[in-house]
Design an enzyme around this catalytic site. Sequence first.
Site, PDB file in Angstrom:
ATOM      1  N   GLY A 160      14.512 -26.988 -12.512  1.00 47.61           N
ATOM      2  CA  GLY A 160      14.524 -26.757 -11.080  1.00 47.61           C
ATOM      3  C   GLY A 160      15.440 -25.614 -10.699  1.00 47.61           C
ATOM      4  O   GLY A 160      16.215 -25.717  -9.743  1.00 47.61           O
ATOM      5  N   GLY A 210      17.842 -23.072  -4.731  1.00 44.00           N
ATOM      6  CA  GLY A 210      18.934 -23.983  -4.454  1.00 44.00           C
ATOM      7  C   GLY A 210      20.022 -24.044  -5.500  1.00 44.00           C
ATOM      8  O   GLY A 210      20.435 -23.029  -6.082  1.00 44.00           O
ATOM      9  N   LEU A 211      20.498 -25.255  -5.751  1.00 47.16           N
ATOM     10  CA  LEU A 211      21.586 -25.478  -6.700  1.00 47.16           C
ATOM     11  C   LEU A 211      21.238 -24.964  -8.084  1.00 47.16           C
ATOM     12  O   LEU A 211      22.049 -24.304  -8.740  1.00 47.16           O
ATOM     13  CB  LEU A 211      21.916 -26.978  -6.766  1.00 47.16           C
ATOM     14  CG  LEU A 211      22.982 -27.388  -7.785  1.00 47.16           C
ATOM     15  CD1 LEU A 211      24.342 -26.807  -7.426  1.00 47.16           C
ATOM     16  CD2 LEU A 211      23.045 -28.917  -7.891  1.00 47.16           C
ATOM     17  N   GLY A 212      20.024 -25.243  -8.549  1.00 46.01           N
ATOM     18  CA  GLY A 212      19.629 -24.829  -9.890  1.00 46.01           C
ATOM     19  C   GLY A 212      19.669 -23.332 -10.087  1.00 46.01           C
ATOM     20  O   GLY A 212      20.104 -22.835 -11.127  1.00 46.01           O
ATOM     21  N   SER A 263      22.803 -38.613  -7.523  1.00 42.96           N
ATOM     22  CA  SER A 263      23.212 -38.566  -6.119  1.00 42.96           C
ATOM     23  C   SER A 263      24.001 -39.808  -5.763  1.00 42.96           C
ATOM     24  O   SER A 263      23.780 -40.889  -6.332  1.00 42.96           O
ATOM     25  CB  SER A 263      21.986 -38.456  -5.207  1.00 42.96           C
ATOM     26  OG  SER A 263      22.357 -38.582  -3.850  1.00 42.96           O
ATOM     27  N   TYR A 311      13.882 -42.175  -3.052  1.00 41.99           N
ATOM     28  CA  TYR A 311      14.841 -41.192  -3.557  1.00 41.99           C
ATOM     29  C   TYR A 311      16.043 -41.897  -4.175  1.00 41.99           C
ATOM     30  O   TYR A 311      16.451 -41.584  -5.305  1.00 41.99           O
ATOM     31  CB  TYR A 311      15.294 -40.269  -2.424  1.00 41.99           C
ATOM     32  CG  TYR A 311      16.318 -39.238  -2.850  1.00 41.99           C
ATOM     33  CD1 TYR A 311      15.934 -38.104  -3.566  1.00 41.99           C
ATOM     34  CD2 TYR A 311      17.673 -39.401  -2.557  1.00 41.99           C
ATOM     35  CE1 TYR A 311      16.868 -37.154  -3.969  1.00 41.99           C
ATOM     36  CE2 TYR A 311      18.605 -38.453  -2.949  1.00 41.99           C
ATOM     37  CZ  TYR A 311      18.204 -37.338  -3.654  1.00 41.99           C
ATOM     38  OH  TYR A 311      19.139 -36.407  -4.061  1.00 41.99           O
TER      39      TYR A 311
END
Length: 298
Positions: A37, A41-43, A167, A190
């Site tokens: 991913g 974003g973060l990746g 998370s 989620y």
Amino acid sequence: MRSSLIRLLSVVLFLLPALASAQAPVSYEGKTVLVTGSTDGLGRELAREFAAEGAHVIVHGRNAERGQALVDEINASGKGSARFIAADFASLQEVRDFAATVARDTPKLDLLVNNAGVAFRDGQRRTSRDGHELQFAINYLAGWILVHELRPALKAAAPSRIINVSSGSSAPIDFDDVMLEQPGAARRGYGQSKQAQATMTKALAPSFLADGITMISLHPATMMDTTMVIGMGLEPRSKIADGVAHVMGLARAPTLEPGAFYLEKGEPRDTMDPQGQDPEAQAKLLALSAELTGVPAK
């Protein structure tokens, strides 16, 4: 007495380099890192950070244009290198094919960051191409396949690491309705998928450690300003840079507690939810994961 002191001093001097090395931050220069991913974003920011250290980064995502753009950026920077491999993790066969490609071309893998994920808050149930609840498939089952199929490459690079990006918004796994088929169940999808990540980490860590692979899970930062969070209509509470700092801090940490779940400030916990520490729940999840993916725990 003097000869004994000399011998003691000799031993201390001999051990000093090893002790210093054990406490030094882990460097990824010249090493190979896979970040799933990583086209957004973060990746994406993690891929840039590892490349800036001189790592070879395997970039993953569905969008070939974004993936190749990141690879071109990294390769043109003069620091590190990168390669893009496309795969849609909504298909377990594509995950298996992706893992096979990485394993074939990467005999040694120093770090696997299972970062790819999706989240929905509209209460609508979605399914993968295999008919599994979509968040459970992408956020959890894909990572299950990767840690097992890439274990030989991680073992060959030992000491190596696996970081599962979970998370703090976890929810217990309902083993009677994992696929969220009951009315109203979709809203916990989620959290359930993220609890599965942390539970898997806790359950598998001892076995992987025997191969020189340290596996942890973590909460990167609370509601970062990612495309996913903004797309859900949520107000960001932290920056992507906060998540990058936390993940990179743990990736570079001289030592980690195998199987632990790390919060933003770096404190290790067993898991966010007590269910993850329950041997019976762990066994149920491992059996279910093997059944759904066709990839047994190794």
